[in-house]
Design an enzyme around this catalytic site. Structure first.
Site, mmCIF file in Angstrom:
data_model
loop_
_atom_site.group_PDB
_atom_site.id
_atom_site.type_symbol
_atom_site.label_atom_id
_atom_site.label_comp_id
_atom_site.label_asym_id
_atom_site.label_seq_id
_atom_site.Cartn_x
_atom_site.Cartn_y
_atom_site.Cartn_z
ATOM 1 C CB ALA A 110 5.009 -25.481 -1.946
ATOM 2 C CG PHE A 111 6.682 -23.052 3.307
ATOM 3 C CD1 PHE A 111 5.855 -22.218 2.581
ATOM 4 C CD2 PHE A 111 6.635 -23.000 4.696
ATOM 5 C CE1 PHE A 111 4.992 -21.348 3.222
ATOM 6 C CE2 PHE A 111 5.777 -22.128 5.339
ATOM 7 C CZ PHE A 111 4.947 -21.307 4.608
ATOM 8 C CE LYS A 112 0.819 -21.868 1.820
ATOM 9 N NZ LYS A 112 1.906 -21.048 1.294
ATOM 10 C CG ASP A 113 4.475 -30.423 0.563
ATOM 11 O OD1 ASP A 113 3.255 -30.577 0.399
ATOM 12 O OD2 ASP A 113 5.288 -30.378 -0.389
ATOM 13 C CG MET A 116 -1.346 -29.849 4.339
ATOM 14 S SD MET A 116 -2.418 -28.612 5.084
ATOM 15 C CE MET A 116 -2.448 -27.358 3.805
#
Ligand SMILES: *Cc1c(COP(=O)(O)O)cnc(C)c1O
Length: 462
Positions: A110-113, A116
């Site tokens: 997911a783009f949160k990686d 993060m």
């Protein structure tokens, strides 16, 4: 570089305190005192430059002299080496003027990686310098927990406790959290709903004794370092498509408005951006705000794109602050009122300023499913429901020139809905194909704040 609060009651802080502090003490959000800018030559040089190098340049512009260029470069190299694609954020073309930027090649798909992975390294580095240890407590309804676990596993100065509602997240989502072997990660299956988890989180943060004894921290999307890290792929994709000589349009599936605001940040730093289309699902607070000038909370409806099931977009406060000419008293008034009334009437001048860059579009569930099907048959690309919201939005907004659609999750993260719509079962990519075989490690606890706070204390001190 100094950071100020959108509400003007906290003193300005440096990059370290803005990153480790998250929210400003006055309840506002940190923004840079002045936007750093890149020259046209600099932006042109980003075309073909390794992604980690562009990231180090962009983040370095905000960190100033608080992090040496060599340390920043090393952290970015390490963060983006965890991505399974050499380009980190590659693009595929799906139409004569339309490209999809794949933000999902990180460890949790997911783009949160993207943000993060670098945030974890910044935390570990900045805390290590202060000889400090923190405990991150996180409540997740899916994607954020997996990205946080993947990023912080093995961190020396940070322990992470992730709470998720037992039985209410997908198996793929759960396994991204529960299969980490490192001893600084603890996962808790809470007997309750996501709202229960959030209430426990709030309770823990309001407990001053716990908060201080374990140095409690959060990694939500209001952290400015996450926004800065997300502005990087606006630069890399635009430069690859001819910026600064060509102005680019972006279409962004939106919930908390972090990703779309990162595009605005890139623009303020000098990137020629023609328009940013903010695509929402039926939780359409942002789409309504940009269309009608009324930012008003509605009921949260569950949709096929759960990461965007939000009716109060925290990062909107940052845009509001800019649109009212950085007037902190007005920003504080508006957002304090919003907390109780759920409503802000955007002043006409500020709305005009927002509409100069942003267009909001809301997409319903049927159209989201139809878009997965039509995109597959017309282009061969299997997209996830969040990306489908953005691809659908593109059809509602006439845009001049090239458009980049931000693809925020891999289709395999939502296998049931994607295969039901398209008849094609999305496979997990090579690196994570053994996810189902890895042993899981988590504790089951009742949805009770005192029990979970005791667990957090024991884990942090153990
Ligand atoms: C978090 C998330 C979004 C929404 O991003 P915001 O920055 O909150 O607007 C969209 N898609 C996916 C898959 C996400 O995980």
């Amino acid at each position: 570089m100094r950071f100020i609060s959108t509400r003007g009651e906290s003193s300005a802080v440096g990059f370290t305190d803005a990153v480790l502090g998250g929210l400003a003490p006055d309840g506002g959000l940190y923004v840079p005192e002045a936007w750093p800018t890149f020259s046209r030559e600099k932006i042109a040089s980003f075309a073909g430059m390794p992604y980690a190098q562009v990231a180090a340049e962009v983040l370095g512009a905000f960190a100033g002299d608080e992090i040496s260029p060599a340390d920043m470069r090393a952290m970015c190299e390490e963060a983006y080496a965890t991505f399974s694609h050499k380009a980190v954020v590659p693009m595929v073309q799906i139409g004569p003027q339309t490209f999809i930027a794949e933000l999902f090649h990180g460890p949790s798909l997911a783009f949160k990686d993207v943000a993060m992975q670098i945030l974890a390294r910044l935390y570990d580095h900045l805390l290590g310098r202060q000889g400090r240890q923190q405990t991150i407590l996180c409540a997740t309804s899916g994607d954020t927990g997996g990205a946080a676990v993947e990023a912080f596993r093995g961190a020396k100065n940070v322990k992470v406790v992730v709470m998720f509602p037992e039985g209410r997240i997908s198996e793929v989502q759960r396994r991204f959290m529960t299969t980490a072997e490192e001893s600084n990660i603890a996962c808790v299956a809470v007997n309750g709903t996501f709202d229960d988890c959030q209430a426990i989180l709030k309770d823990a943060f309001q407990d001053k004794v716990l908060r201080q004894s374990v140095d409690l921290a959060a990694v939500n999307s209001i952290n400015f370092a996450r926004i800065a890290a997300q502005s990087v792929y606006f630069f890399t994709t635009a430069a690859a498509l001819g910026a600064p000589d060509r102005a680019i349009n972006f279409v962004v599936p939106s919930g908390n408005f972090g990703d779309a605001f990162a595009g605005y940040v890139a623009m303020r730093m000098g990137l020629p951006v023609r328009r940013i289309v903010v695509a929402t699902n039926s939780n359409d607070i942002l789409a309504r705000a940009f269309t009608t000038g009324r930012y008003s909370r509605g009921a949260v409806l569950p949709t096929l794109s759960p990461a965007m099931d939000i009716q109060s977009a925290s990062n909107f406060e940052r845009l509001y602050f800019e649109a009212v000419h950085r007037e902190p008293v007005e920003t504080a008034r508006a957002f304090e009122a919003f907390r109780t009334t759920g409503l802000i009437d955007i002043p006409p001048g500020a709305l005009t300023a927002m509409q100069a860059t942003f267009t909001g579009v809301a997409i319903g569930e049927d159209e989201t499913l139809r878009t997965i099907v039509s995109t597959l048959s017309e282009t061969g690309e299997l997209i996830d429901p969040h990306t489908a919201v953005a691809v659908a939005a593109l059809r509602h907004v006439p845009l001049e020139g090239v458009a980049v659609v931000m693809s925020t999750a891999h289709a395999a993260k939502f296998p049931e809905d994607v295969s039901r719509a398209s008849g094609v079962e999305p496979g997990l990519p090579r690196g994570v194909a053994n996810l189902a075989a890895r042993p899981e490690k988590f504790d089951r606890l009742p949805g009770d704040a005192d029990t979970i706070k005791a667990y957090v204390r024991a884990f942090a001190e153990g």
